[in-house]
Design an enzyme around this catalytic site. Structure first.
Site, PDB file in Angstrom:
ATOM      1  N   ASP A  50       0.832  -1.203   0.000  1.00 13.99           N
ATOM      2  CA  ASP A  50       0.000   0.000   0.000  1.00 13.99           C
ATOM      3  C   ASP A  50       0.871   1.260   0.000  1.00 13.99           C
ATOM      4  O   ASP A  50       1.941   1.265  -0.595  1.00 13.99           O
ATOM      5  CB  ASP A  50      -0.920  -0.050   1.230  1.00 13.99           C
ATOM      6  CG  ASP A  50      -2.278   0.561   0.969  1.00 13.99           C
ATOM      7  OD1 ASP A  50      -2.365   1.797   0.821  1.00 13.99           O
ATOM      8  OD2 ASP A  50      -3.268  -0.182   0.913  1.00 13.99           O
ATOM      9  N   HIS A 103      -3.785   6.005   3.527  1.00 16.69           N
ATOM     10  CA  HIS A 103      -4.544   4.829   3.107  1.00 16.69           C
ATOM     11  C   HIS A 103      -3.986   3.538   3.703  1.00 16.69           C
ATOM     12  O   HIS A 103      -4.730   2.715   4.260  1.00 16.69           O
ATOM     13  CB  HIS A 103      -4.537   4.760   1.576  1.00 16.69           C
ATOM     14  CG  HIS A 103      -5.385   3.667   1.002  1.00 16.69           C
ATOM     15  ND1 HIS A 103      -4.897   2.403   0.740  1.00 16.69           N
ATOM     16  CD2 HIS A 103      -6.683   3.653   0.618  1.00 16.69           C
ATOM     17  CE1 HIS A 103      -5.863   1.652   0.229  1.00 16.69           C
ATOM     18  NE2 HIS A 103      -6.954   2.390   0.130  1.00 16.69           N
ATOM     19  N   ASN A 113     -13.967  -0.172  -6.978  1.00 15.53           N
ATOM     20  CA  ASN A 113     -15.081   0.699  -6.599  1.00 15.53           C
ATOM     21  C   ASN A 113     -15.818   1.274  -7.806  1.00 15.53           C
ATOM     22  O   ASN A 113     -16.379   2.362  -7.743  1.00 15.53           O
ATOM     23  CB  ASN A 113     -14.563   1.862  -5.736  1.00 15.53           C
ATOM     24  CG  ASN A 113     -13.842   1.405  -4.488  1.00 15.53           C
ATOM     25  OD1 ASN A 113     -14.105   0.325  -3.964  1.00 15.53           O
ATOM     26  ND2 ASN A 113     -12.929   2.228  -3.999  1.00 15.53           N
ATOM     27  N   SER A 120     -11.225  -1.091  -0.443  1.00 21.96           N
ATOM     28  CA  SER A 120      -9.942  -1.058   0.279  1.00 21.96           C
ATOM     29  C   SER A 120     -10.135  -1.397   1.743  1.00 21.96           C
ATOM     30  O   SER A 120      -9.252  -1.960   2.392  1.00 21.96           O
ATOM     31  CB  SER A 120      -9.315   0.334   0.180  1.00 21.96           C
ATOM     32  OG  SER A 120      -8.577   0.487  -0.995  1.00 21.96           O
TER      33      SER A 120
END
Length: 402
Positions: free
Chosen positions: A150, A183, A274, A335
């Protein structure tokens, strides 16, 4: 007659000046544009030959990609065409952009300094919904090594720092795996935030977290960075990988890297995307556990991607977790769903394989872990498998039972 020769001389001088001007414009023309490519070489090609071939066509090496026997390179169109025809080159892929899979409206969050105190600990609704807290007293406390591929992890976060055991950075501007986006820290908290007196609790509070920084401060990166990170995952003995990121591009180099991680016995969990439509990559690859997102009514989020590639569903709407700057934030996205499953995988790995030991080797294989999670999930939607929830909502407590 003299005047005639004078005119003739002036014409000649003018012609020479125009010719020189033309040459100057050619020399000052913009250099040919380049693009990021992944050059994959055939087996047996020596490193010196690889470097020589890239240099010969005027390419610029970005990084070595040992996992797929390739290199990330800047190439012009002509250089790519020339290199692709060389007998030592297997293929040339696009080094595509890969993005963190958080809803766009969540990206406007700003952090104003480190908080003076931490909020009191709460059990996030997603952790409660998958019954993770019921599993903590029945699983063995051996740490499981989970790689968060990430934006990095906030290495100073009080709710994470004791569980962070290492990491690496594949992005070009820093060697630190500290999170400069937020994130990755949010994802890490869902997987393994510590059970203390502050903040939140993760699916597995005793999980060992490793920050594999492949996305930059904007939550964006290149496929070559992901591949470098996956190489590190294998070399450093990770047991589970979380990838809350993706791309719409199906690139063979990406699939080959995922296949090699799978062959190393490492379970890979990926967010489906998404876009409200088709599942993106790497979740669309069969070697990963693809996770869609549900809300607190166990309903699929309207924006969660869907398709036959979906394996499981997990909470992904309004998820409260750790964030950069030693803070906490509520975010939505697939996520956020994927790390709920990643944590559940780690809990399963701390149990005996039992009846799920398909190859009778006494240890969990990636397919065996996935099968048990799917069998023990809470069925949602139509009975059995469907394209929205896969085999259902992951249930960590059910998954650790014999």
């Amino acid at each position: 007659m003299a005047k005639f020769y004078q005119i003739l001389g002036n014409v000649a001088i003018l012609a020479i000046m125009l010719a020189l001007s033309g040459m100057a414009s050619i020399s000052q023309a913009a250099p040919e544009s380049t693009a990021r490519k992944i050059v994959v070489f055939k087996l047996g090609v020596e490193e010196l030959e690889k470097e020589a071939l890239i240099n010969k066509v005027g390419g610029t090496k970005i990084k070595h990609l040992r996992l797929i026997n390739g290199k990330a390179v800047l190439l012009s169109k002509n250089a790519e065409k020339t290199l692709s025809r060389h007998p030592s080159v297997l293929r040339i892929d696009d080094d595509v952009k890969v993005e963190a899979l958080v809803k766009a409206d969540n990206k406007k969050i700003k952090i104003n300094g480190v908080p003076k105190s931490q909020p009191l600990e709460v059990l996030p609704w997603g952790i409660d919904r998958i019954d993770a807290e019921l599993a903590w007293t029945t699983t063995v406390a051996d740490p499981i090594k989970v790689a968060i591929i990430d934006t990095g992890i906030d290495i100073s976060h009080p709710d994470l720092k004791d569980n962070i055991k290492g990491g690496m950075s594949a992005v070009g501007y820093t060697t630190s795996y500290n999170d400069d986006n937020g994130h990755g820290t949010h994802v890490a908290g869902i997987v393994g935030a510590i059970d203390n007196t502050v903040g939140v609790i993760g699916v597995g509070p005793q999980i060992d977290l490793y920050a594999v920084k492949v996305l930059d401060r904007r939550g964006s990166g290149y496929l070559s960075d992901i591949i470098e990170g996956l190489d590190w995952v294998i070399a450093n003995g990770m047991q589970v990988v979380n990838m809350s990121l993706g791309t719409s591009a199906d690139v063979l180099s990406f699939h080959e890297a995922i296949q090699k991680v799978n062959a190393a016995g490492i379970t890979q969990v990926a967010a489906v995307g998404n876009n409200g439509s088709s599942v993106i990559y790497p979740a669309a690859y069969s070697e990963t556990i693809a996770v869609s997102a549900t809300d607190n009514t166990n309903t699929i989020a309207s924006w969660s991607s869907r398709g036959s590639e979906v394996d499981l569903a997990a909470p992904g709407v309004s998820i409260y977790s750790t964030y950069k700057g030693q803070t906490y934030k509520t975010l939505s996205g697939t996520s956020m769903a994927a790390p709920h499953v990643t944590g559940a995988v780690a809990l399963v790995l701390n149990t005996a394989v039992g009846a799920y030991d398909a190859d009778a080797d006494g240890v969990w294989d990636t397919a065996e872990v996935q099968k048990k999670l799917q069998d023990r999930a809470t069925d949602l939607g139509v009975i059995g498998f469907d394209n929205l929830y896969g085999w259902g909502l992951v249930n960590a407590y059910n998954a650790i039972q014999l």
